[in-house]
Design a protein around this motif. Structure first.
Motif, PDB file in Angstrom:
ATOM      1  N   GLU A   1     -53.355 -11.343  64.373  1.00 18.00           N
ATOM      2  CA  GLU A   1     -53.562 -10.010  64.949  1.00 18.00           C
ATOM      3  C   GLU A   1     -54.889  -9.460  64.448  1.00 18.00           C
ATOM      4  OE1 GLU A   1     -52.303  -7.714  67.251  1.00 18.00           O
ATOM      5  OE2 GLU A   1     -54.098  -6.699  66.527  1.00 18.00           O
ATOM      6  N   GLY A   2     -55.756  -9.081  65.387  1.00 14.57           N
ATOM      7  CA  GLY A   2     -57.090  -8.595  65.028  1.00 14.57           C
ATOM      8  C   GLY A   2     -57.087  -7.262  64.296  1.00 14.57           C
TER       9      GLY A   2
ATOM     10  N   GLY B   1     -48.028  -3.686  67.274  1.00 14.78           N
ATOM     11  CA  GLY B   1     -47.669  -2.729  68.345  1.00 14.78           C
ATOM     12  C   GLY B   1     -48.675  -2.676  69.479  1.00 14.78           C
TER      13      GLY B   1
ATOM     14  N   LEU C   1     -38.834  -2.013  80.565  1.00 17.35           N
ATOM     15  CA  LEU C   1     -39.960  -2.241  79.640  1.00 17.35           C
ATOM     16  C   LEU C   1     -39.437  -2.765  78.300  1.00 17.35           C
ATOM     17  CD1 LEU C   1     -43.046  -2.048  79.259  1.00 17.35           C
ATOM     18  CD2 LEU C   1     -42.773   0.304  78.533  1.00 17.35           C
TER      19      LEU C   1
ATOM     20  N   TYR D   1     -53.341   9.565  72.351  1.00 20.01           N
ATOM     21  CA  TYR D   1     -53.647  10.816  73.047  1.00 20.01           C
ATOM     22  C   TYR D   1     -52.366  11.633  73.264  1.00 20.01           C
ATOM     23  CZ  TYR D   1     -52.448   8.149  77.310  1.00 20.01           C
ATOM     24  OH  TYR D   1     -51.826   7.375  78.256  1.00 20.01           O
TER      25      TYR D   1
ATOM     26  N   GLY E   1     -48.642  -7.431  69.678  1.00 22.47           N
ATOM     27  CA  GLY E   1     -48.161  -6.309  70.481  1.00 22.47           C
ATOM     28  C   GLY E   1     -46.756  -6.623  70.971  1.00 22.47           C
TER      29      GLY E   1
ATOM     30  N   HIS F   1     -56.964 -10.511  61.544  1.00 23.98           N
ATOM     31  CA  HIS F   1     -57.402 -11.860  61.910  1.00 23.98           C
ATOM     32  C   HIS F   1     -57.807 -11.829  63.381  1.00 23.98           C
ATOM     33  CE1 HIS F   1     -55.801 -13.174  58.120  1.00 23.98           C
ATOM     34  NE2 HIS F   1     -56.138 -14.424  58.366  1.00 23.98           N
ATOM     35  N   HIS F   2     -59.095 -11.671  63.611  1.00 23.15           N
ATOM     36  CA  HIS F   2     -59.592 -11.558  64.982  1.00 23.15           C
ATOM     37  C   HIS F   2     -60.083 -12.926  65.458  1.00 23.15           C
ATOM     38  CE1 HIS F   2     -61.038  -9.270  68.409  1.00 23.15           C
ATOM     39  NE2 HIS F   2     -62.007 -10.165  68.446  1.00 23.15           N
TER      40      HIS F   2
ATOM     41  N   SER G   1     -52.661 -11.452  73.977  1.00 27.62           N
ATOM     42  CA  SER G   1     -53.737 -10.555  73.544  1.00 27.62           C
ATOM     43  C   SER G   1     -53.949  -9.387  74.500  1.00 27.62           C
ATOM     44  CB  SER G   1     -55.027 -11.368  73.401  1.00 27.62           C
ATOM     45  OG  SER G   1     -55.212 -12.178  74.534  1.00 27.62           O
ATOM     46  N   GLY G   2     -52.985  -9.163  75.398  1.00 26.79           N
ATOM     47  CA  GLY G   2     -53.108  -8.022  76.308  1.00 26.79           C
ATOM     48  C   GLY G   2     -54.152  -8.277  77.376  1.00 26.79           C
TER      49      GLY G   2
ATOM     50  N   PHE H   1     -53.140   3.706  71.323  1.00 23.39           N
ATOM     51  CA  PHE H   1     -53.309   4.963  72.078  1.00 23.39           C
ATOM     52  C   PHE H   1     -52.596   6.113  71.389  1.00 23.39           C
ATOM     53  CE2 PHE H   1     -54.766   2.010  75.192  1.00 23.39           C
ATOM     54  CZ  PHE H   1     -55.699   2.724  75.923  1.00 23.39           C
TER      55      PHE H   1
ATOM     56  N   GLY I   1     -58.385 -11.864  75.260  1.00 22.70           N
ATOM     57  CA  GLY I   1     -58.839 -11.195  74.034  1.00 22.70           C
ATOM     58  C   GLY I   1     -60.316 -11.385  73.731  1.00 22.70           C
TER      59      GLY I   1
ATOM     60  N   THR J   1     -50.959  -1.864  72.287  1.00 18.78           N
ATOM     61  CA  THR J   1     -51.147  -0.651  73.102  1.00 18.78           C
ATOM     62  C   THR J   1     -50.461   0.571  72.488  1.00 18.78           C
ATOM     63  OG1 THR J   1     -51.212  -1.981  75.120  1.00 18.78           O
ATOM     64  CG2 THR J   1     -50.575   0.323  75.384  1.00 18.78           C
TER      65      THR J   1
ATOM     66  N   SER K   1     -44.474   5.872  78.182  1.00 18.38           N
ATOM     67  CA  SER K   1     -44.408   4.797  79.171  1.00 18.38           C
ATOM     68  C   SER K   1     -44.492   5.422  80.569  1.00 18.38           C
ATOM     69  CB  SER K   1     -43.083   4.043  79.050  1.00 18.38           C
ATOM     70  OG  SER K   1     -42.007   4.871  79.402  1.00 18.38           O
TER      71      SER K   1
HETATM   72  C1  FAD Z   1     -51.638   3.871  77.932  1.00 13.83           C
HETATM   73  C2  FAD Z   1     -50.883   2.708  78.477  1.00 13.83           C
HETATM   74  C3  FAD Z   1     -49.579   2.884  78.966  1.00 13.83           C
HETATM   75  C4  FAD Z   1     -48.880   1.803  79.464  1.00 13.83           C
HETATM   76  N1  FAD Z   1     -47.608   1.992  79.952  1.00 13.83           N
HETATM   77  C5  FAD Z   1     -46.939   0.957  80.475  1.00 13.83           C
HETATM   78  C6  FAD Z   1     -45.629   1.126  81.012  1.00 13.83           C
HETATM   79  O1  FAD Z   1     -45.054   2.196  81.027  1.00 13.83           O
HETATM   80  N2  FAD Z   1     -45.003   0.045  81.541  1.00 13.83           N
HETATM   81  C7  FAD Z   1     -45.592  -1.174  81.553  1.00 13.83           C
HETATM   82  O2  FAD Z   1     -44.986  -2.119  82.034  1.00 13.83           O
HETATM   83  N3  FAD Z   1     -46.820  -1.366  81.043  1.00 13.83           N
HETATM   84  C8  FAD Z   1     -47.503  -0.338  80.512  1.00 13.83           C
HETATM   85  N4  FAD Z   1     -48.760  -0.544  79.998  1.00 13.83           N
HETATM   86  C9  FAD Z   1     -49.285  -1.895  79.916  1.00 13.83           C
HETATM   87  C10 FAD Z   1     -49.053  -2.317  78.451  1.00 13.83           C
HETATM   88  O3  FAD Z   1     -50.247  -2.656  77.884  1.00 13.83           O
HETATM   89  C11 FAD Z   1     -47.962  -3.356  78.352  1.00 13.83           C
HETATM   90  O4  FAD Z   1     -46.747  -2.781  78.735  1.00 13.83           O
HETATM   91  C12 FAD Z   1     -47.733  -3.957  76.982  1.00 13.83           C
HETATM   92  O5  FAD Z   1     -47.694  -3.006  75.953  1.00 13.83           O
HETATM   93  C13 FAD Z   1     -48.745  -5.012  76.698  1.00 13.83           C
HETATM   94  O6  FAD Z   1     -48.347  -5.667  75.547  1.00 13.83           O
HETATM   95  P1  FAD Z   1     -49.144  -6.929  75.023  1.00 13.83           P
HETATM   96  O7  FAD Z   1     -48.549  -7.273  73.710  1.00 13.83           O
HETATM   97  O8  FAD Z   1     -49.151  -7.985  76.066  1.00 13.83           O
HETATM   98  O9  FAD Z   1     -50.639  -6.428  74.897  1.00 13.83           O
HETATM   99  P2  FAD Z   1     -51.232  -5.308  73.922  1.00 13.83           P
HETATM  100  O10 FAD Z   1     -50.290  -4.192  73.722  1.00 13.83           O
HETATM  101  O11 FAD Z   1     -52.574  -4.981  74.466  1.00 13.83           O
HETATM  102  O12 FAD Z   1     -51.388  -6.054  72.531  1.00 13.83           O
HETATM  103  C14 FAD Z   1     -52.329  -7.090  72.391  1.00 13.83           C
HETATM  104  C15 FAD Z   1     -52.568  -7.326  70.918  1.00 13.83           C
HETATM  105  O13 FAD Z   1     -53.441  -8.441  70.786  1.00 13.83           O
HETATM  106  C16 FAD Z   1     -54.444  -8.156  69.839  1.00 13.83           C
HETATM  107  N5  FAD Z   1     -55.633  -8.952  70.162  1.00 13.83           N
HETATM  108  C17 FAD Z   1     -56.361  -8.912  71.307  1.00 13.83           C
HETATM  109  N6  FAD Z   1     -57.376  -9.789  71.254  1.00 13.83           N
HETATM  110  C18 FAD Z   1     -57.288 -10.400  70.054  1.00 13.83           C
HETATM  111  C19 FAD Z   1     -58.064 -11.405  69.417  1.00 13.83           C
HETATM  112  N7  FAD Z   1     -59.126 -11.978  70.010  1.00 13.83           N
HETATM  113  N8  FAD Z   1     -57.710 -11.798  68.156  1.00 13.83           N
HETATM  114  C20 FAD Z   1     -56.624 -11.250  67.546  1.00 13.83           C
HETATM  115  N9  FAD Z   1     -55.861 -10.284  68.109  1.00 13.83           N
HETATM  116  C21 FAD Z   1     -56.187  -9.878  69.351  1.00 13.83           C
HETATM  117  C22 FAD Z   1     -54.674  -6.665  69.962  1.00 13.83           C
HETATM  118  O14 FAD Z   1     -55.245  -6.138  68.788  1.00 13.83           O
HETATM  119  C23 FAD Z   1     -53.247  -6.155  70.232  1.00 13.83           C
HETATM  120  O15 FAD Z   1     -52.569  -5.819  69.061  1.00 13.83           O
HETATM  121  C24 FAD Z   1     -49.477   0.520  79.488  1.00 13.83           C
HETATM  122  C25 FAD Z   1     -50.792   0.368  79.023  1.00 13.83           C
HETATM  123  C26 FAD Z   1     -51.481   1.438  78.523  1.00 13.83           C
HETATM  124  C27 FAD Z   1     -52.884   1.218  78.046  1.00 13.83           C
END
Ligand code: FAD
Length: 495
Positions: A49-50, A55, A75, A63, A26, A115-116, A153-154, A61, A364, A57, A68
């Motif tokens: 990446e699972g 990308g 961001l 909808y 992501g 790859h989860h 992993s968010g 999503f 994750g 989030t 953002s």
């Molecule tokens: C609808 C929505 C709107 C948002 N808007 C904002 C905003 O405006 N501003 C802001 O600051 N934040 C916002 N957020 C928070 C947002 O999630 C973060 O900004 C950011 O996108 C997170 O990025 P990330 O890469 O850390 O996590 P994620 O985007 O969640 O990506 C995590 C990745 O890890 C992978 N993964 C997870 N577990 C595993 C595993 N066990 N094995 C392999 N792969 C795995 C997932 O498949 C995913 O691709 C929003 C969240 C949502 C849900």
């Protein structure tokens, strides 16, 4: 180099070893790849990446109106200026920005899709992690090893969003959909829609769906603070015309960071003033006789929960024009034709959208063990908001609650690079934060009362009552601690 080539060509299937494994492609994982390549160029790494796409989030999503809710100047990554006109950007544009970062820097070649990661076990004898990974749609088990594990992993479960049990859902003759499961075939033109919820997703959905729906009702149990902001930042767009892109980006970024910090402090220190400002602005944008007290005045103070941002006041406009309305009441039951409320009134609906939130998840959903002992993260202390007490060679990215995610995600990646380089210089193979101070107490990881945070407090790591275990939610302080602070601080144990 051989390993790199094998990953790029997807030829090696099993038992790959790299210096650093990043989990998640992501916004954070791709940012982590960038920082590693720049600051630790000799380290080999791969991203697991699972899902089948990058990308996170911003790909998951789909909808209507997905966007953002913070500005893209904060961001966006520290290293890649956001150059589009809209500061509050649409989901597909954010996805494009993240993927462009990956493609321009060759990070896309490091990603192994499908790859989860199921589990990670650390062996002190070998000073490495072994990951059990489900590969491909057939879920074949493969193994990877690495010296350092970087979790990007968010913070929520990708399979399912949060859905409270509502009575009578089986009776409803229309469709019920959770925004996390939105598909393109959902047609709401000319239909009566009820959106349950009052968070960021609900306030995004309502004005967007109201463009073509017969009517959209936002049904909330209790209100949220809603703040309007221009979708386009006029000053930023002007500065970009006159100054080099990077300079303009950083000026606006800092202006927004400082304003965000000022407003957060105002909310925490003088909540009545902040409340008056927010409600006064809402009053100006809603019809004169509108019941702001019931529908837009929360029971808590501003920034005790996340504020909701609406670009160009789109939610207020939809309400003023009569295309959308807000109902503040509790649900009694779903019926064949809609929802009956506790006061006995009925909301007719053809489509019900349950914008009821996310299910938070630690790392994750991965099982973690250290030398055969399972780690319960709820019993660990969070070190500098990124590592965990007594868990070696692992960091995890978690952004700010009160500011853009990427501000902290960039700082965390920079810090991990400093840590890795320090270990290389000293010949260390292991780093592990360990609390030896008996006066450090444990507290919940955040002091925000939002439902999705409160629901998950019990399973989250704790923060400590003192640095470096304390989570400040303050970007300026984190710059000092993470970019400038010593990596050998007496709490991190190296060996
Ligand atoms: C609808 C929505 C709107 C948002 N808007 C904002 C905003 O405006 N501003 C802001 O600051 N934040 C916002 N957020 C928070 C947002 O999630 C973060 O900004 C950011 O996108 C997170 O990025 P990330 O890469 O850390 O996590 P994620 O985007 O969640 O990506 C995590 C990745 O890890 C992978 N993964 C997870 N577990 C595993 C595993 N066990 N094995 C392999 N792969 C795995 C997932 O498949 C995913 O691709 C929003 C969240 C949502 C849900």
């Amino acid at each position: 180099m051989l390993v790199e080539a094998a990953i790029a060509n997807n030829v090696l299937n099993e038992n790959i070893h790299v210096d650093v494994l990043i989990v998640g492609a992501g916004l954070s994982g791709i940012g982590a790849g960038y920082h590693l390549q720049k600051n630790c160029p000799t380290k080999s790494y791969a991203i697991l990446e699972g899902r089948e796409a990058s990308g996170g989030t911003w790909d998951l999503f789909r909808y209507p109106g997905i966007r953002s809710d913070s500005d893209m100047y904060t961001l966006g990554y520290s290293f890649k200026p956001w150059t589009e006109a809209k500061a509050i950007a649409d989901g597909p544009r954010i996805l494009n920005y993240v993927r462009e970062t990956a493609n321009d820097n060759g990070i896309d070649k490091k990603i192994r899709f499908h790859h989860h990661v199921k589990s990670a076990s650390w062996s002190s004898k070998d000073a490495r992690w072994t990951l059990e990974v489900e590969k491909g749609p057939e879920r074949e088990t493969v193994h990877f090893t690495c010296g350092f594990l970087f979790m990007c992993s968010g913070y929520y479960n990708y399979e399912n969003g949060y859905l409270p049990e509502f009575p009578g859902t089986a009776a409803f003759k229309g469709r019920i959909i959770h925004p996390q499961k939105w598909t393109e075939d959902i047609d709401y033109a000319g239909k009566r829609v009820v959106v349950i919820g009052s968070g960021a997703t609900a306030v995004t959905l309502v004005p967007e769906m109201a463009k073509t729906a017969a009517h959209v009702t936002m049904l909330q149990r209790s209100p949220t603070y809603v703040v309007a902001r221009p979708a386009e930042d006029a000053l930023a767009n002007k500065l970009r015309e006159k100054l080099p892109a990077k300079l303009a980006y950083h000026l606006i970024r800092w202006r927004n960071v400082l304003f965000g910090m000022y407003f957060f402090q105002l909310c925490r220190r003088r909540p009545e003033v902040a409340k008056r400002m927010i409600l006064g602005a809402a009053r100006k944008q809603l019809p004169p006789d509108y019941d702001i007290g019931t529908h837009f005045t929360p029971r808590y103070n501003p920034w005790e929960q996340r504020l909701c941002l609406v670009p160009d006041g789109d939610l207020f406009n939809a309400i003023t024009e009569g295309r959308a309305s807000v109902v503040t009441n509790a649900i009694d039951t779903f019926t064949e034709t809609g929802i009956r409320l506790k006061d006995g009134s009925e909301l007719p609906a053809d489509l019900i959208v349950t914008a009821t939130g996310l299910n938070l998840q630690v790392l994750g959903g991965m099982q973690v063990s250290v030398d055969g002992r399972a780690v319960d993260f709820a019993k660990t202390l969070n070190y500098k908001g990124m590592m965990f007490s007594d868990v070696p060679n692992m960091a995890s990215i978690f952004g700010y609650i009160n500011a853009s995610w990427t501000l902290r995600s960039d700082l965390t990646s920079e810090y991990v690079c400093r840590l890795l380089n320090y270990m290389d210089r000293r010949g260390y193979k292991r780093c592990m934060p360990r609390n030896a101070d008996p006066t450090v107490g444990a507290k919940p990881w955040v002091d925000f009362s939002s439902g999705y945070l409160a629901r998950s407090n019990a399973k989250m790591p704790k923060q400590g009552t003192k640095a470096p275990w304390k989570l400040t939610q303050n970007y300026a302080r984190d710059i000092v601690a993470l970019r400038l602070g010593k990596v050998d601080d007496g709490v991190m144990v190296y060996s």
